[in-house]
Design a protein around this motif. Structure first.
Motif, PDB file in Angstrom:
ATOM      1  N   GLN A 123      -8.782  16.385  -9.477  1.00 11.23           N
ATOM      2  CA  GLN A 123      -9.411  17.106  -8.359  1.00 11.23           C
ATOM      3  C   GLN A 123      -9.869  18.497  -8.805  1.00 11.23           C
ATOM      4  O   GLN A 123     -10.982  18.919  -8.518  1.00 11.23           O
ATOM      5  CB  GLN A 123      -8.434  17.239  -7.182  1.00 11.23           C
ATOM      6  N   PHE A 131      -9.065  14.381   1.049  1.00 12.69           N
ATOM      7  CA  PHE A 131      -8.943  14.153  -0.400  1.00 12.69           C
ATOM      8  C   PHE A 131     -10.314  13.939  -1.026  1.00 12.69           C
ATOM      9  O   PHE A 131     -10.654  14.540  -2.051  1.00 12.69           O
ATOM     10  CB  PHE A 131      -8.036  12.943  -0.678  1.00 12.69           C
ATOM     11  N   SER A 132     -11.119  13.088  -0.391  1.00 11.47           N
ATOM     12  CA  SER A 132     -12.418  12.761  -1.008  1.00 11.47           C
ATOM     13  C   SER A 132     -13.364  13.962  -0.979  1.00 11.47           C
ATOM     14  O   SER A 132     -14.318  14.008  -1.745  1.00 11.47           O
ATOM     15  CB  SER A 132     -13.043  11.540  -0.331  1.00 11.47           C
ATOM     16  N   PHE A 156       2.044   3.514  -2.974  1.00 15.86           N
ATOM     17  CA  PHE A 156       1.153   4.349  -3.771  1.00 15.86           C
ATOM     18  C   PHE A 156       0.776   5.667  -3.103  1.00 15.86           C
ATOM     19  O   PHE A 156      -0.049   6.423  -3.609  1.00 15.86           O
ATOM     20  CB  PHE A 156      -0.106   3.554  -4.127  1.00 15.86           C
ATOM     21  N   SER A 157       1.366   5.942  -1.941  1.00 22.69           N
ATOM     22  CA  SER A 157       1.007   7.183  -1.254  1.00 22.69           C
ATOM     23  C   SER A 157       2.073   8.250  -1.489  1.00 22.69           C
ATOM     24  O   SER A 157       3.168   7.963  -1.969  1.00 22.69           O
ATOM     25  CB  SER A 157       0.834   6.916   0.235  1.00 22.69           C
ATOM     26  N   ARG A 180      -2.784  15.858  -4.735  1.00 22.63           N
ATOM     27  CA  ARG A 180      -1.359  15.672  -4.947  1.00 22.63           C
ATOM     28  C   ARG A 180      -0.928  16.635  -6.047  1.00 22.63           C
ATOM     29  O   ARG A 180      -1.689  16.867  -6.984  1.00 22.63           O
ATOM     30  CB  ARG A 180      -1.079  14.226  -5.367  1.00 22.63           C
ATOM     31  N   LEU A 198     -12.334  16.960  -1.761  1.00 25.94           N
ATOM     32  CA  LEU A 198     -11.718  17.939  -2.670  1.00 25.94           C
ATOM     33  C   LEU A 198     -11.123  19.128  -1.928  1.00 25.94           C
ATOM     34  O   LEU A 198     -11.258  20.273  -2.347  1.00 25.94           O
ATOM     35  CB  LEU A 198     -12.736  18.434  -3.709  1.00 25.94           C
ATOM     36  N   TYR A 242      -6.257  12.287   5.803  1.00 19.55           N
ATOM     37  CA  TYR A 242      -5.904  12.464   4.391  1.00 19.55           C
ATOM     38  C   TYR A 242      -7.059  11.996   3.515  1.00 19.55           C
ATOM     39  O   TYR A 242      -7.469  12.679   2.573  1.00 19.55           O
ATOM     40  CB  TYR A 242      -4.631  11.675   4.031  1.00 19.55           C
ATOM     41  N   GLU A 243      -7.591  10.826   3.842  1.00 16.62           N
ATOM     42  CA  GLU A 243      -8.646  10.240   3.011  1.00 16.62           C
ATOM     43  C   GLU A 243      -9.897  11.125   3.025  1.00 16.62           C
ATOM     44  O   GLU A 243     -10.532  11.337   1.992  1.00 16.62           O
ATOM     45  CB  GLU A 243      -8.975   8.824   3.490  1.00 16.62           C
ATOM     46  N   ALA A 261      -1.060   9.082   4.264  1.00 18.77           N
ATOM     47  CA  ALA A 261      -1.988   8.083   3.734  1.00 18.77           C
ATOM     48  C   ALA A 261      -2.303   7.078   4.830  1.00 18.77           C
ATOM     49  O   ALA A 261      -1.398   6.602   5.516  1.00 18.77           O
ATOM     50  CB  ALA A 261      -1.361   7.382   2.532  1.00 18.77           C
ATOM     51  N   GLY A 262      -3.563   6.812   5.028  1.00 18.85           N
ATOM     52  CA  GLY A 262      -3.952   5.842   6.037  1.00 18.85           C
ATOM     53  C   GLY A 262      -4.284   6.443   7.382  1.00 18.85           C
ATOM     54  O   GLY A 262      -4.770   5.742   8.264  1.00 18.85           O
ATOM     55  N   GLN A 273      -1.741  16.385 -10.036  1.00 17.48           N
ATOM     56  CA  GLN A 273      -3.020  15.742 -10.337  1.00 17.48           C
ATOM     57  C   GLN A 273      -3.957  16.745 -11.006  1.00 17.48           C
ATOM     58  O   GLN A 273      -4.001  17.911 -10.620  1.00 17.48           O
ATOM     59  CB  GLN A 273      -3.690  15.253  -9.051  1.00 17.48           C
ATOM     60  N   GLU A 310       0.815  -1.215   0.000  1.00 17.52           N
ATOM     61  CA  GLU A 310       0.000   0.000   0.000  1.00 17.52           C
ATOM     62  C   GLU A 310       0.850   1.267   0.000  1.00 17.52           C
ATOM     63  O   GLU A 310       0.558   2.236  -0.709  1.00 17.52           O
ATOM     64  CB  GLU A 310      -0.891  -0.043   1.251  1.00 17.52           C
ATOM     65  N   ASP A 345     -19.190  21.997   0.085  1.00 20.84           N
ATOM     66  CA  ASP A 345     -19.336  20.860   0.991  1.00 20.84           C
ATOM     67  C   ASP A 345     -17.986  20.545   1.601  1.00 20.84           C
ATOM     68  O   ASP A 345     -16.943  20.995   1.126  1.00 20.84           O
ATOM     69  CB  ASP A 345     -20.017  19.653   0.349  1.00 20.84           C
TER      70      ASP A 345
END
Lengths: 485, 406
Positions: free
Chosen positions: A82, A69-70, A10-11, A76, A72, A65-66, A60-61, A79, A7, A41
């Protein structure tokens, strides 16, 4: 056999790989913040979490962060998706700008047989010659309305009491229908009336021309009649009888009712809501008084402040949500409007709540005397001697000269929330709007100092309340989500 | 529980030439003769009567699925293929691709099936932890030629055809030409393409895809998380999330149909509410979202410890996720999960999605009242049994649906 990477491969490797996306936050409590992305939101965070997002101390984790990121809030570096998602959503939310001036208000008379002390339009009781719109003026107004760009427009007849000049409404509707075919336009008509002067002739005409009715109902009889005096003291009885007759003749969906909150209403929100439910109305719009006309002169407006009104609103909203939980679909319309903004990216051009402001760009008002105003409230101010929002005169102006006037451009560009002090950093800004008329009326400045603004206090209060209900109670949230659907 | 055999080796191939070129054969039932045969058509010979009818009709190519008939009657046909008995299910209109020299064959199309899925390539730029069709880095460009030859032979009344991989967009120029052929030869057929969507990050690829000009074309694209590194980890490729999301936006910008597919396993299932909330807010304009149970085969077996999760343990999250999408107006379905593992309120979203050739039920399902509407199980790979599997009693039939069935 296959070799898979762990995992961690990929971070991002450090904060240098990350960037903040446009964001704003609002403190909700001692250790509680609402962190909003560019389209409004976002997340509820502790102050420690807020600081970690702002300084990109995210791994990450770690869960944060999650979440960030989700929603917006971060991306990164390098990217594109986003930013594209934000751009797409912003474009969708602002798409109302493609349809300029869909609403056209005709003040066919300033006369009214009611004598409401809170009257915000400064009605007159006599002098037909002076306060009724002439047919010549009406036809010029129609020329302007039909030259506005949208394929579908709404023409709303306002007063005074428009039924006092019903022959003019008849003439305007018939002429508009004669001309709409060759222009390829769809036109929806609405009459705003207290229903006291409703006749069978009016009903037949409305039925034949699919005209909708908007009326006033302030609550149960004693409250309504106190707020809305007329000779005979029978405003409520006439309104209720009119509501039944309209629904019978035109169908249930052809009628809406609006209430206005006076000081006498503040302790009676349940009675008001019950009255709407009793009459089978499809929802209620809890509306504060606006600072115009007799509401200022008779000091009705000054009798309660934004915080007292918010308490009234919250009590009402909770009462209404409970009704919905018992299976009655009955929205509070202002919340429903805000919830559509908060929960979807559908474009919402509601003229009183958008930025750039809806003055002129969303609506034009043709006054009985031929003057053209940028909004209904603008002509209310004019009756008080303040002609700031008068854009021109039907005798000389065209749609283009009104919309492109330096005055309108100046008022709109000077009041945009996207760059206004206090608004541009407000987490609720994407769901709010500019109200240059209100701020001009109360602060003699179309932008206004927002911490002193009752409009701002109410807006932030309601949106915060809605966020808390959405986050705090799944049952309440389920009701609110239905209203936004 | 064994899946249907879709690839294998012919027992004998004669008269078909020995070069490198592959043959595409469409099977025709021997029937009573009177054929209009295409050069690709091969008549199925099951017995002596079939052989006699075909011979009288001047049939050139014959297929035998019974060895004794091949031996006794084969000689009357110039070209002949003899198949092992596990291909006896093949019938009129079915199509195979065959290498005459190696005798290797694969079934390209079965007319009686509503689950025809054609492999385009085994190459892929992903290496998904749960891949049911592990990629191979080989030169298999010949497959595209074979499909091009096959498409005009497919029954044009076929309702839907799937293309899968590998990653079909690796050869996007040739693949979109294939789609154009399908649009011409199968104008009424839904064409569903499984792709990781990263190719669509390039405007050139989206332009070629849109130029096919088919309203029947849909791209099925997986997104495993609302979070970049989680999706990238699942597919084992950096920047995959960014390119896939961009690709979806570009496709929708050109009004192309897009389905988002989320496979539910140990990494994705715990986040399914977050993922679907993100889809509802950011991609509500996609045409369909499929939330899919895991097929425990291929790489999923190698990564079992990481990926296996009993669907019972994400049952309520799945219900919430379906609710979030459907209340946002997004069309959503649940694939590959038996009804006994789903909350009743999401039964209307459950689809019998497992391809017929690898679909099975357990002995315990024999007494279940809703078996006929249930997705059942994969017969491929190694089945992991949920704690929640049980036959449902007749009263579990929802009144509304059962009334309709009567």
């Amino acid at each position: 056999m296959a070799r898979f990477l762990p995992e961690v491969a990929f971070s991002h490797s450090s904060a240098d790989d990350l960037q903040l996306l446009p964001l704003r936050f609002e403190r909700l409590g001692a250790d509680r913040y609402f962190l909003a992305n560019m389209v409004g939101d976002g997340l509820l965070l502790s102050s420690d979490e807020l600081n970690r997002v702002i300084s990109l101390e995210l791994a990450a984790g770690d869960g944060l962060y999650e979440r960030a990121f989700s929603k917006l809030l971060v991306s990164r570096k390098g990217q594109r998706s986003q930013l594209q998602l934000l751009a797409l959503r912003l474009r969708s939310r602002m798409a109302f700008l493609r349809e300029a001036t869909a609403l056209h208000l005709f003040v066919v008379t300033l006369r009214c047989e009611h004598s409401c002390p809170y009257c915000q339009v400064s009605r007159r009781s006599a002098d037909r010659e002076r306060y009724d719109m002439s047919e010549e003026t009406a036809m010029r107004a129609l020329d302007v309305a039909l030259s506005a760009p949208p394929q579908a427009i709404k023409i709303e007849f306002q007063g005074g009491e428009p039924l006092l000049n019903f022959e003019l409404i008849r003439a305007i509707v018939e002429e508009a229908e004669r001309r709409r075919g060759s222009l390829g336009k769809a036109i929806q008509f609405v009459i705003t009336t207290n229903l006291a002067l409703l006749t069978d002739d009016v009903l037949v005409f409305c039925r034949d021309h699919s005209i909708q009715i908007s009326t006033s109902l302030d609550g149960p009889a004693d409250l309504h009649n106190r707020n809305r005096p007329r000779p005979g003291g029978n405003s409520h009885a006439l309104a209720v009888a009119g509501i039944h007759r309209v629904r019978e003749a035109l169908g249930k969906d052809s009628l809406g009712a609006l209430m206005t909150t006076t000081e006498a209403s503040l302790d009676r929100v349940e009675d008001i809501v019950d009255e709407y439910v009793r009459l089978g109305l499809d929802g209620v719009f809890l509306r504060p008084l606006s600072p115009y006309g007799f509401a200022i002169k008779t000091k009705q407006f000054a009798k309660y402040d934004a915080n007292r009104w918010l308490r009234f609103y919250e009590r009402g909203l909770r009462y209404i949500i409970d009704l919905n939980k018992r299976g009655i679909h009955f929205p509070e319309f202002y919340s429903a409007l805000l919830l559509k903004r908060m929960l979807t990216d559908r474009p919402m051009g509601y003229v009183d709540l958008r930025s750039p402001a809806g003055i002129g760009l969303g609506a034009l008002v043709y006054n009985y005397d031929g003057k053209v105003f940028a909004s209904d409230e603008g002509r209310m101010l004019a009756e008080m001697g303040d002609r700031t929002f008068e854009l021109g005169d039907l005798a000389t102006d065209t749609y283009r000269s009104l919309i492109m006037s330096d005055k309108l451009v100046g008022l709109v560009s000077g009041s945009m929330t996207q760059c206004a002090p206090q608004c541009s950093t407000c987490a609720y800004e994407p769901h709010c709007g500019a109200d240059p008329v209100y701020h001009h009326a109360t602060q003699a400045d179309s932008l206004g100092i927002k911490p002193l603004s009752g409009f701002c206090t109410r807006q932030k209060g309601i949106m915060r309340l809605l966020f808390e209900l959405l986050e705090g109670s799944p049952e309440d949230a389920a009701v609110l989500r239905r209203w936004a659907a | 529980m064994t899946p249907l055999t879709l690839w294998g080796q012919a027992l004998a191939v004669e008269g078909m030439g020995g070069g490198e070129s592959r043959a595409v054969l469409r099977f025709r039932a021997a029937g009573s003769g009177g054929y209009h045969l295409d050069e690709h058509d091969a008549v199925l010979i099951h017995n002596a009567d079939d052989a006699e009818i075909a011979r009288a009709a001047g049939v050139q190519t014959a297929v035998f699925v019974a060895r004794d008939i091949a031996a006794s009657h084969g000689y009357v046909f110039p070209r002949r293929v003899s198949l092992p008995a596990n291909f006896d299910y093949l019938g009129d209109g079915d199509i195979i691709g065959l290498n005459p020299r190696s005798r290797n064959l694969r079934v390209l199309y079965r007319r009686s099936s509503s689950h025809n899925s054609i492999l385009v390539t085994e190459r892929c730029n992903h290496y998904c932890l749960m891949c049911s069709q592990p990629p191979r880095d080989i030169d298999d460009g010949w497959i595209l030629d074979e499909i091009a030859e096959c498409l005009p032979l497919i029954d044009p009344t076929t309702r839907s055809i799937g293309f899968t991989g590998g990653e079909p967009l690796l050869e996007w120029r040739r693949f979109t030409r294939l789609l154009s052929i399908a649009r011409t030869t199968l104008p009424e057929t839904e064409i569903h393409v499984l792709t990781n969507g990263r190719g669509f990050a390039s405007p050139e690829v989206v332009a070629a895809w849109a130029a096919v000009g088919s309203t029947k074309l849909c791209a099925g694209i997986p997104i495993y998380s609302a979070v970049d590194h989680i999706h990238d980890y699942v597919v084992q490729a950096r920047d995959a999330f960014d390119e896939t999301v961009l690709g979806i936006l570009r496709l929708k910008d050109k009004d192309q149909r897009v389905e988002i597919r989320v496979v539910l396993h140990g990494i994705t299932a715990p986040r399914i509410v977050e993922t679907c909330s993100w889809i509802a807010r950011n991609l509500p304009f996609v045409d369909h979202v499929a939330l899919m149970g895991l097929e425990n085969t291929g790489f999923a077996l190698a990564n079992q410890d990481l990926l296996w999760v009993d669907p019972l343990d994400y049952r309520s999250d799945l219900t919430a996720a379906v609710g979030i999408l459907s209340s946002a107006g997004v069309k959503v379905s649940v694939y590959n999960l038996p009804l006994c593992l789903l909350d009743r309120e999401i039964w209307p979203f459950a689809v019998q999605s497992i391809s017929d050739w690898k679909n099975a039920y357990l002995p315990i399902c024999g007494t279940c009242a809703v078996r006929d509407r249930c997705a059942g199980f994969f017969s491929t790979g190694r089945m992991r049994e949920s704690r929640g599997i049980l036959p449902l009693p007749p009263e579990s039939l929802p009144a509304r649906l059962s009334a309709m069935e009567r």
